[in-house]
Design a protein around this motif. Structure first.
Motif, PDB file in Angstrom:
ATOM      1  N   CYS A  43      12.593  -5.531 -15.463  1.00  0.00           N
ATOM      2  CA  CYS A  43      12.028  -6.341 -14.388  1.00  0.00           C
ATOM      3  C   CYS A  43      12.581  -5.869 -13.045  1.00  0.00           C
ATOM      4  O   CYS A  43      13.785  -5.956 -12.811  1.00  0.00           O
ATOM      5  N   PHE A  45      12.433  -7.301 -10.322  1.00  0.00           N
ATOM      6  CA  PHE A  45      12.850  -8.428  -9.481  1.00  0.00           C
ATOM      7  C   PHE A  45      14.178  -9.032  -9.933  1.00  0.00           C
ATOM      8  O   PHE A  45      14.691  -9.935  -9.298  1.00  0.00           O
ATOM      9  N   CYS A  46      14.742  -8.565 -11.053  1.00  0.00           N
ATOM     10  CA  CYS A  46      16.020  -9.099 -11.532  1.00  0.00           C
ATOM     11  C   CYS A  46      17.187  -8.462 -10.775  1.00  0.00           C
ATOM     12  O   CYS A  46      17.105  -7.304 -10.359  1.00  0.00           O
ATOM     13  N   ASP A  94      14.961 -14.840 -14.197  1.00  0.00           N
ATOM     14  CA  ASP A  94      13.724 -14.204 -14.620  1.00  0.00           C
ATOM     15  C   ASP A  94      12.702 -15.230 -15.143  1.00  0.00           C
ATOM     16  O   ASP A  94      11.525 -14.910 -15.278  1.00  0.00           O
ATOM     17  N   HIS A 142       8.554 -12.679 -13.503  1.00  0.00           N
ATOM     18  CA  HIS A 142       9.693 -13.173 -12.716  1.00  0.00           C
ATOM     19  C   HIS A 142       9.140 -13.994 -11.544  1.00  0.00           C
ATOM     20  O   HIS A 142       8.393 -13.466 -10.717  1.00  0.00           O
TER      21      HIS A 142
HETATM   22 ZN   LIG Z   1      13.233 -10.537 -13.556  1.00  0.00          ZN
END
Ligand SMILES: [Zn+2]
Length: 291
Positions: A43, A45-46, A94, A142
Motif C-alpha cells: 500500500c 499510503f501506509c 490501512d 487505504h
Molecule cells: Zn495502507
C-alpha cells in the motif's frame, strides 16, 4: 493534461482524462521490480512507503517530510483528473476510517481539508470528496479523500444548499439533516448554522464540532443500513459511501450511502427515484431503529 468538452445544448461539461486508466488498484503488485518483496501487495499510503508516492505537499503530525510519523498526509495524485488533484490520506491506518477512529483524528482530517481548500481556492473551484469502499469508486482501500481544482470557467452542475428539514442532530455550530430533496436512501447533509460561508472559512474552533457530527452521522447511517429491515440495501458486510463538500458559497457536506445502484431510467432522464422517504430516514437515524 485534462481536456474539457462542453455539451452542445446544456451547460454541462465532460472531462476527458486518459491517464486515469493507468492507476493502480490493490489487485496489482505495486513494488517496483527488483525491490524486496516484489509481487506482494504493497500500500503506497501506509507509513514507511512514503517513497512510493509523489513528494508530499502537507502533513499533520511528527516526522520529516516524506518519511513516517505523520497523522494526516497530503500528496499530489499520480493519476490526476485535472491539473490540480491531491490525495488526503486519512490516517496511518490501512483500514480504520472516520466511523471507527478517535474523533481527534477526524478533526485532523477536516483541518487538512480546510487548509488545502484555503491553499487552492484562488486557483479555481475546490472540490473535496471521499469514495469509501471499492463499490464507491475508490481504487485503493487505504482510507483517503481527494481534492480536485476545476477551472472557474467550467460550469458545475451541482446541487446547491437545500432548506434544512428533518433534523437528525445538531451541536453548537452544525446541523445534520435529511433534506426533502434527498436523491438517495439515508442521504445526510451537514450544514453550518450560520449560512453564506465558504468551507475555507471554517474556524479552528469549529473543526472539532464538525468532526463530531460527521462521525456521528456515519455511525448512525451504518447502524440503520445494518438493520435487517434494510436487508434490501445489501450493505451488511461492507459500508460503502461517498461524501463531498460543496465548493462554493453556502457550503455543506453531503453524505451518500451507496445502498442502491442507479439504473437506466435515472441515467436516461436525470430523474432520481428515492425509495426511502427522507422524513422517515431522519427518524430512523435519530432513534437508531424504526419504531
Ligand atoms: Zn495502507
Amino acid at each position: 493534461m485534462a481536456k474539457y468538452v462542453p455539451d452542445s445544448k446544456t451547460q454541462r461539461w465532460v472531462i476527458i482524462s486518459g491517464s486515469r486508466t493507468k492507476r493502480p488498484s490493490d489487485e496489482t503488485p505495486l513494488r517496483p521490480s527488483g525491490f524486496e518483496g516484489q509481487g506482494k501487495k504493497v500500500c503506497p499510503f501506509c507509513p514507511g512507503n512514503e517513497s512510493l508516492t509523489p513528494p508530499e505537499v502537507y502533513r499533520i503530525g511528527a516526522g520529516a517530510a516524506n518519511g513516517p510519523g505523520w497523522d494526516v498526509r497530503v500528496i499530489p495524485n499520480k493519476f490526476p483528473i485535472t491539473d490540480i488533484h491531491e490525495v488526503i490520506i486519512h490516517s496511518p491506518s490501512d483500514t480504520e476510517d472516520i466511523e471507527d477512529m478517535p474523533v481527534g483524528q477526524v478533526t485532523k482530517i477536516f483541518t487538512a481539508y480546510r487548509d488545502r481548500y484555503r491553499t487552492n481556492q484562488e486557483l479555481g473551484q475546490v472540490m473535496i470528496f471521499c469514495n469509501h469502499g471499492l463499490g464507491a469508486g475508490a481504487s485503493l482501500t487505504h482510507p483517503h479523500s481527494q481534492l480536485v481544482v476545476v477551472p472557474n470557467q467550467i460550469n458545475l452542475d451541482a446541487v446547491e444548499m437545500e432548506p434544512i428539514t428533518n433534523i437528525v442532530e445538531e451541536n453548537t455550530n452544525f446541523i445534520t439533516h435529511c433534506p426533502d430533496f434527498s436523491q438517495w436512501p439515508f442521504e445526510v447533509w451537514i450544514a453550518p448554522k450560520v449560512p453564506g460561508k465558504r468551507f475555507g472559512e471554517v474556524t479552528d474552533g469549529e473543526l472539532p464540532d464538525l468532526a463530531g457530527v460527521m462521525q456521528d452521522a456515519l455511525k448512525k447511517i451504518q447502524v440503520a443500513l445494518s438493520d435487517p429491515k434494510n436487508a434490501m440495501f445489501h450493505q451488511a458486510d461492507h459500508f460503502i459511501y461517498n461524501y463531498y463538500i460543496y465548493h462554493g458559497k453556502n457550503w455543506f457536506l453531503r453524505i451518500i450511502p451507496r445502498a442502491i445502484h442507479r439504473a437506466g431510467f435515472e441515467l436516461g432522464t436525470g430523474l432520481s427515484v428515492n425509495v426511502m422517504d427522507p422524513t422517515m430516514a431522519s427518524e430512523w437515524l435519530k432513534r437508531g431503529k424504526l419504531e
